[in-house]
Design an enzyme around this catalytic site. Structure first.
Site, PDB file in Angstrom:
ATOM      1  N   ALA A 189      -3.043  -0.200  11.812  1.00  0.00           N
ATOM      2  CA  ALA A 189      -2.019   0.691  11.259  1.00  0.00           C
ATOM      3  C   ALA A 189      -1.472   0.000  10.009  1.00  0.00           C
ATOM      4  CB  ALA A 189      -0.924   0.902  12.289  1.00  0.00           C
ATOM      5  N   GLY A 228      -5.000  -0.747  15.189  1.00  0.00           N
ATOM      6  CA  GLY A 228      -5.340   0.680  15.183  1.00  0.00           C
ATOM      7  C   GLY A 228      -6.803   0.953  14.876  1.00  0.00           C
ATOM      8  N   GLU A 234      -8.512   0.547  18.065  1.00  0.00           N
ATOM      9  CA  GLU A 234      -8.049   1.652  18.913  1.00  0.00           C
ATOM     10  C   GLU A 234      -8.728   2.981  18.556  1.00  0.00           C
ATOM     11  OE1 GLU A 234      -4.024   0.337  17.957  1.00  0.00           O
ATOM     12  OE2 GLU A 234      -3.527   0.475  20.082  1.00  0.00           O
ATOM     13  N   GLU A 270      -1.500  -7.132  17.459  1.00  0.00           N
ATOM     14  CA  GLU A 270      -0.127  -6.616  17.406  1.00  0.00           C
ATOM     15  C   GLU A 270       0.935  -7.587  17.908  1.00  0.00           C
ATOM     16  OE1 GLU A 270      -2.733  -4.877  18.453  1.00  0.00           O
ATOM     17  OE2 GLU A 270      -2.675  -2.880  17.566  1.00  0.00           O
TER      18      GLU A 270
HETATM   19  N1  CAA Z   1      -1.768  -2.718   6.771  1.00  0.00           N
HETATM   20  C1  CAA Z   1      -1.482  -2.730   5.450  1.00  0.00           C
HETATM   21  N2  CAA Z   1      -2.173  -3.432   4.525  1.00  0.00           N
HETATM   22  C2  CAA Z   1      -3.209  -4.163   4.969  1.00  0.00           C
HETATM   23  C3  CAA Z   1      -3.575  -4.201   6.333  1.00  0.00           C
HETATM   24  C4  CAA Z   1      -2.797  -3.432   7.247  1.00  0.00           C
HETATM   25  N3  CAA Z   1      -3.090  -3.376   8.568  1.00  0.00           N
HETATM   26  N4  CAA Z   1      -4.627  -5.026   6.473  1.00  0.00           N
HETATM   27  C5  CAA Z   1      -4.935  -5.479   5.238  1.00  0.00           C
HETATM   28  N5  CAA Z   1      -4.066  -4.952   4.333  1.00  0.00           N
HETATM   29  C6  CAA Z   1      -4.036  -5.207   2.890  1.00  0.00           C
HETATM   30  C7  CAA Z   1      -3.486  -6.583   2.581  1.00  0.00           C
HETATM   31  O1  CAA Z   1      -2.073  -6.573   2.616  1.00  0.00           O
HETATM   32  C8  CAA Z   1      -4.056  -6.838   1.206  1.00  0.00           C
HETATM   33  O2  CAA Z   1      -3.266  -6.139   0.271  1.00  0.00           O
HETATM   34  P1  CAA Z   1      -2.923  -6.836  -1.154  1.00  0.00           P
HETATM   35  O3  CAA Z   1      -4.263  -7.023  -1.821  1.00  0.00           O
HETATM   36  O4  CAA Z   1      -2.079  -5.793  -1.822  1.00  0.00           O
HETATM   37  O5  CAA Z   1      -2.249  -8.117  -0.860  1.00  0.00           O
HETATM   38  C9  CAA Z   1      -5.422  -6.153   1.268  1.00  0.00           C
HETATM   39  O6  CAA Z   1      -5.361  -5.229   2.373  1.00  0.00           O
HETATM   40  C10 CAA Z   1      -6.565  -7.123   1.548  1.00  0.00           C
HETATM   41  O7  CAA Z   1      -6.220  -7.864   2.705  1.00  0.00           O
HETATM   42  P2  CAA Z   1      -6.269  -9.471   2.765  1.00  0.00           P
HETATM   43  O8  CAA Z   1      -6.015 -10.044   1.429  1.00  0.00           O
HETATM   44  O9  CAA Z   1      -5.389  -9.909   3.888  1.00  0.00           O
HETATM   45  O10 CAA Z   1      -7.813  -9.682   3.128  1.00  0.00           O
HETATM   46  P3  CAA Z   1      -8.457 -10.886   3.933  1.00  0.00           P
HETATM   47  O11 CAA Z   1      -9.921 -10.754   3.785  1.00  0.00           O
HETATM   48  O12 CAA Z   1      -7.827 -12.182   3.535  1.00  0.00           O
HETATM   49  O13 CAA Z   1      -8.055 -10.640   5.470  1.00  0.00           O
HETATM   50  C11 CAA Z   1      -7.739  -9.276   7.452  1.00  0.00           C
HETATM   51  C12 CAA Z   1      -8.547  -9.501   6.145  1.00  0.00           C
HETATM   52  C13 CAA Z   1      -8.040 -10.398   8.436  1.00  0.00           C
HETATM   53  C14 CAA Z   1      -8.194  -7.954   8.034  1.00  0.00           C
HETATM   54  C15 CAA Z   1      -6.237  -9.277   7.114  1.00  0.00           C
HETATM   55  O14 CAA Z   1      -6.022  -8.356   6.052  1.00  0.00           O
HETATM   56  C16 CAA Z   1      -5.376  -8.856   8.244  1.00  0.00           C
HETATM   57  O15 CAA Z   1      -5.115  -9.662   9.124  1.00  0.00           O
HETATM   58  N6  CAA Z   1      -4.889  -7.590   8.253  1.00  0.00           N
HETATM   59  C17 CAA Z   1      -3.961  -7.119   9.210  1.00  0.00           C
HETATM   60  C18 CAA Z   1      -4.636  -6.840  10.531  1.00  0.00           C
HETATM   61  C19 CAA Z   1      -3.619  -6.384  11.558  1.00  0.00           C
HETATM   62  O16 CAA Z   1      -2.711  -7.107  11.905  1.00  0.00           O
HETATM   63  N7  CAA Z   1      -3.802  -5.159  12.075  1.00  0.00           N
HETATM   64  C20 CAA Z   1      -2.934  -4.592  13.060  1.00  0.00           C
HETATM   65  C21 CAA Z   1      -1.867  -3.785  12.433  1.00  0.00           C
HETATM   66  S1  CAA Z   1      -0.644  -3.265  13.576  1.00  0.00           S
HETATM   67  C22 CAA Z   1      -1.330  -1.995  14.403  1.00  0.00           C
HETATM   68  O17 CAA Z   1      -2.458  -1.598  14.186  1.00  0.00           O
HETATM   69  C23 CAA Z   1      -0.417  -1.400  15.408  1.00  0.00           C
HETATM   70  C24 CAA Z   1      -1.006  -0.394  16.286  1.00  0.00           C
HETATM   71  O18 CAA Z   1      -1.436  -0.615  17.381  1.00  0.00           O
HETATM   72  C25 CAA Z   1      -1.066   0.932  15.831  1.00  0.00           C
END
Ligand code: CAA
Length: 263
Positions: free
Chosen positions: A69, A114, A117, A137
């Site tokens: 998400a 998500g 999911e 999460e």
């Molecule tokens: N939401 C918003 N933006 C996101 C995102 C997310 N879930 N995942 C990645 N992005 C964005 C980053 O903020 C970044 O943006 P900027 O370039 O503007 O800084 C861009 O995508 C590229 O990401 P990274 O620079 O972090 O890329 P990376 O290769 O270094 O890492 C990754 C990749 C491991 C996937 C890392 O981006 C990450 O950990 N993302 C978040 C994953 C996460 O925590 N997901 C769960 C979200 S909560 C959820 O889903 C709740 C639910 O149950 C519904």
């Protein structure tokens, strides 16, 4: 069937197969409210149509299926907004799970939160070798809110689901295959073709029968065996009313290819 144009979704229709790509590359295809609303609209359109029999869901680009998400959208959200987003996703994901069409997730990279999911709401998951699954999460101070606490234990068992959710560990495609989270792992360049070949195999069978089998499996998995078997008998009877049942069996006996047309 008329497909609108969407800000965050790419849709290609090839014969009776729809390939839907979630397309927010700057956020690694994270699901924000707009994307969920678009998926809601698109899946409603497809579910009501007879033109599409299989939906392949993937992420645009080579790096990410869906990175979860949208954290930037959630950071300042209130509890009521969090609940609304969870319920919005629940509606869309349940439609993917129960629509008459078969849904295949082509997981082409990160499937986190998500993303994991939404893949679990699809009927079948095929992963590329670079796919990574996880539920991060609790590291963000929330819990999986798009069905992860419910679908993950149903797919891989309670103990493994708890471990993945409590530790936030990311697992690679081969481990996801080993624990039954994905059906198949293929090199990334073969992912979409593998899903299309599977889709074509499915659409070559009786589509109405496939839909009935999907219904029987889904409802049966949420009930006890005795009720499930009664339900199966009733759905089995429904298939007897179809043109396809008559044609499929007749064709077998006449040693010719069946012309199965019901859906
Ligand atoms: N939401 C918003 N933006 C996101 C995102 C997310 N879930 N995942 C990645 N992005 C964005 C980053 O903020 C970044 O943006 P900027 O370039 O503007 O800084 C861009 O995508 C590229 O990401 P990274 O620079 O972090 O890329 P990376 O290769 O270094 O890492 C990754 C990749 C491991 C996937 C890392 O981006 C990450 O950990 N993302 C978040 C994953 C996460 O925590 N997901 C769960 C979200 S909560 C959820 O889903 C709740 C639910 O149950 C519904």
């Amino acid at each position: 069937m008329e497909i609108k144009s969407y800000n965050n979704l790419l849709v290609e229709i090839e014969d009776d197969i729809a390939i839907v790509s979630i397309n927010r590359p700057k956020a690694l295809n994270a699901l924000n409210t707009e994307t969920l609303n678009e998926l809601d609209d698109l899946t409603s359109t497809i579910a009501a149509s007879k033109d599409v029999k299989v939906v392949i869901l993937t992420g645009a680009g080579q790096k990410s299926f869906v990175a979860g998400a949208d954290i930037a959208e959630m950071v300042n959200a209130t509890p009521a907004e969090g609940r609304a987003m969870s319920l919005l996703a629940a509606g869309v994901f349940s439609r993917l799970e129960t629509m008459p069409q078969v849904t295949i997730a082509a997981v082409n990279g990160f499937a986190l939160g998500g993303g994991c999911e939404i893949s679990m709401a699809c009927d079948i998951r095929v992963a590329s070798e670079n796919a990574r699954f996880g539920q991060p999460e609790v590291g963000l101070g929330i819990l999986p809110g798009f069905g992860g606490t419910q679908r993950l234990p149903r797919l891989i068992g309670k103990g493994r689901a708890k471990e993945l959710i409590f530790t936030c560990d990311q697992i690679k495609a081969d481990e996801a295959y080993r624990i039954g989270l994905v059906n198949k792992v293929v090199p990334q360049e073969e992912l979409i073709d593998t899903c299309k070949a599977m889709a074509k195999k499915i659409t070559s069978k009786g589509s109405y029968a496939v839909t009935l089998a999907k219904q029987a499996i889904n409802i049966g998995m949420d009930t006890d065996l005795a009720s499930g078997l009664k339900l199966e008998a009733n759905i089995f009877a429904l298939s007897y009313a179809s043109h396809d049942k008559k044609e499929g069996m007749q064709a077998f006996l006449e040693k010719r290819k069946a012309d199965l047309t019901d859906f």
